[in-house]
Scaffold this active site. Structure first.
Site, PDB file in Angstrom:
ATOM      1  CB  THR A 161      -0.963  -0.004   1.207  1.00 44.08           C
ATOM      2  OG1 THR A 161      -0.232  -0.251   2.417  1.00 44.08           O
ATOM      3  CG2 THR A 161      -2.027  -1.075   1.040  1.00 44.08           C
ATOM      4  CE  LYS A 187       0.403  -3.548   3.281  1.00 44.13           C
ATOM      5  NZ  LYS A 187      -0.374  -2.603   4.205  1.00 44.13           N
ATOM      6  CB  THR A 198      -2.249  -1.672   8.368  1.00 44.45           C
ATOM      7  OG1 THR A 198      -2.659  -1.999   7.047  1.00 44.45           O
ATOM      8  CG2 THR A 198      -1.218  -0.619   8.321  1.00 44.45           C
ATOM      9  CD  GLU A 284       1.876   5.199   6.327  1.00 43.66           C
ATOM     10  OE1 GLU A 284       1.084   4.591   5.588  1.00 43.66           O
ATOM     11  OE2 GLU A 284       1.506   5.876   7.303  1.00 43.66           O
ATOM     12  CG  ASN A 406      -0.647   8.355   7.749  1.00 39.54           C
ATOM     13  OD1 ASN A 406      -1.339   7.365   7.584  1.00 39.54           O
ATOM     14  ND2 ASN A 406       0.663   8.279   7.926  1.00 39.54           N
ATOM     15  CB  THR A 411      -6.978  12.093  -1.841  1.00 39.38           C
ATOM     16  OG1 THR A 411      -6.083  12.633  -0.862  1.00 39.38           O
ATOM     17  CG2 THR A 411      -8.399  12.228  -1.358  1.00 39.38           C
TER      18      THR A 411
END
Length: 411
Positions: A161, A187, A198, A284, A406, A411
Site C-alpha cells: 500500500t 507488507k 496494518t 511511512e 496520512n 486521495t
C-alpha cells in the site's frame, strides 16, 4: 539460549531468495484495477496442501478476510493457496463484506482447482469500502502462479500500500540431513503497532511440520518479532501472519519432540525478525531504523515492554529524526513503561556513546552523537541493572512526511 545459538549457526541467508524458494511454492501478482496502475492482486500457491498456522490482529474490530481465513485453517489445518488484494481492506463492511470475502475464496478455489477450505484470503488498504468483486473475479482469472523470481516480485508488489519497498527474505538450514528452506514476504508501513497492525506477512517452508506445532512456534516467535515493532502506535483491523509448510523437503515430521526442533524454531524466528525489521525500516516517511535493546530487567517481559515503549515514543522518534541526542526523552519514555526501575541504576547508550551511567549524566561529544544519529540505523541500549531480563524492539523515526502521507491517505 545456547541451543538456539547453536541452531542459528547452522542457518544461512539466501541472497536473492524469496517466498518461492522453498520447494513446491509458486506465486503471481497482477493489476486487477483496484488501484490506478499498480499490481493489486496476488496469490501464493503450494503444489500440495500445506500445514498452516496463523496469528491475527488483537484489535476488537477485525476485517472479514480474517474470519474467512480462520475458518479455512480450522477445517483441516491445511492451506494450499492464499489470495491477497491491496487497495481495499474489506474491513467494517458488515455482512456484505463477509460474503465478499467468502466469494473471493470461492473464486480462488475455482481458478486453482482446489477445495475452498484450502484457500485463505487477505486484504489491505482503505477501511470501510467494499471490494469491487467484478474486478476481483477477473483479476483472479489472470493469476498464473510459477516459481520464478519475477513472479515473487509480482506478488510482493501486489500486496503493498504505502510501502516504498518490497519486503522479502529466505533462509536455509539442515534438518535430518535435508535442506530446509524458508521464505517470507510482507507488507506494512503505517498503522504499525502490533498486536499486530496494518501488516501482512506470509512465510513458506518445505519442512514437514504438523499444524499444532507450527502454531505453537509461530505464536511464541510473533511475540519476539512482529509484536516488537512499532511505527505510529496505531493498530489496524487486517493484520495477519500466515505460515505454510508443505513437507516437500521430506524430513521426518517436526514437533517439539524432534531432536532438531530448535533448528526449525530458530529458522522461523530469523525469518520473522527479518521481515519485522524491514517493516519498521519502511515506516511511512521514515528515514532510519531504530533498534532499542533493554537489558538488566527483572524479566524478559519487562525488557520487551520497556524497549517497545521507548521505540514507540513520539518524542524519541522525533529526536532521532532530528539527530538530537536528547537522552532525556529516552528515560522519560522508560518511566512510562510501567516496569520496575531503580532510579539510581539506569545506563543509557546511543550507539557506542554512553549518555547515562548508574543514572549519572556522562560527558559526551554532541558532534560525535549527531554524526552517529545521521546513520540509517540507530541503536539505543538501556541497562536497568535489576535482573537478567532482556528484550529488543524496532521502530523508525517520525518525520514531516508521515503527516503528509496520512493527511491524504484516501486521495
Amino acid at each position: 539460549m545456547q541451543a538456539l545459538s547453536q541452531s542459528a549457526e547452522k542457518i544461512s541467508e539466501v541472497q536473492g531468495g524469496s517466498i518461492v524458494s522453498p520447494i513446491g511454492f509458486k506465486t503471481a501478482g497482477v493489476h486487477a484495477g483496484l488501484r490506478y496502475s499498480k499490481k493489486d492482486l496476488g496469490v501464493i500457491y503450494s503444489e500440495k496442501p500445506a500445514h498452516a498456522a496463523a496469528v491475527y490482529t488483537t484489535s476488537m474490530v477485525q476485517a472479514a478476510p480474517l474470519h474467512v481465513t480462520k475458518d479455512s485453517i480450522a477445517a483441516e489445518g491445511l492451506i494450499q493457496a492464499v489470495v491477497v488484494n491491496s487497495a481495499c481492506a474489506n474491513a467494517c463492511t458488515g455482512e456484505r463484506g463477509y460474503q465478499d470475502a467468502l466469494q473471493m475464496r470461492e473464486y480462488g478455489a475455482k481458478h486453482l482447482g482446489i477445495p475452498s477450505q484450502y484457500v485463505a484470503v487477505a486484504s489491505t488498504g482503505v477501511i470501510g469500502e467494499f471490494l469491487q468483486m467484478d474486478k476481483i473475479e477477473q483479476g483472479i482469472k489472470q493469476l498464473a502462479p510459477d516459481s520464478s523470481s519475477r513472479s515473487a516480485e509480482d506478488f510482493q508488489t501486489a500486496i503493498l500500500t504505502t510501502d516504498t519497498v518490497q519486503k522479502s527474505c529466505c533462509y536455509t538450514t539442515m534438518i535430518d540431513g535435508k535442506t530446509i528452506s524458508m521464505g517470507g514476504a510482507a507488507k506494512g508501513s503505517g498503522m504499525i503497532h502490533p498486536n499486530m497492525a496494518t501488516m501482512l506477512a506470509f512465510v513458506t517452508t518445505d519442512a514437514e511440520v504438523d499444524s499444532d506445532s507450527l502454531q505453537e512456534a509461530l505464536k511464541e516467535i510473533t511475540n519476539h518479532s512482529f509484536n516488537q515493532i512499532t511505527v505510529d502506535g496505531d493498530t489496524s483491523t487486517n493484520d495477519m501472519v500466515l505460515v505454510m509448510a508443505n513437507g516437500n523437503a521430506e524430513n521426518s515430521p517436526l514437533s517439539p519432540q524432534h531432536p532438531e526442533w530448535q533448528a526449525f524454531v530458530q529458522l522461523l524466528s530469523m525469518t520473522c525478525k527479518n521481515l519485522a525489521k524491514q517493516i519498521a525500516r519502511d515506516g511511512e516517511g521514515a528515514t532510519k531504523l531504530i533498534e532499542v535493546e533493554v537489558t538488566g530487567a527483572v524479566n524478559d517481559t519487562d525488557a520487551k515492554k520497556a524497549a517497545k515503549q521507548i521505540v514507540g515514543s513520539n518524542l524519541v522518534k522525533t529526536a532521532m529524526f532530528g539527530a538530537d541526542a536528547n537522552w532525556g526523552r529516552i528515560i522519560g519514555a522508560l518511566g512510562q513503561s510501567g516496569v520496575s526501575i531503580d532510579n539510581s541504576m539506569v545506563d543509557i547508550t546511543i550507539g557506542d556513546i554512553q549518555m547515562l551511567q548508574k543514572s549519572e549524566p556522562q560527558p559526551f561529544s554532541e558532534e560525535e552523537a549527531t554524526g552517529y544519529l545521521k546513520n540509517k540505523e540507530v541503536k539505543i541500549t538501556v541497562n536497568l541493572h535489576q535482573g537478567t531480563g532482556q528484550g529488543k524492539a524496532w521502530g523508525c523515526d517520525l518525520s514531516y512526511d508521515y503527516v503528509k502521507i496520512n493527511a491524504s491517505y484516501r486521495t
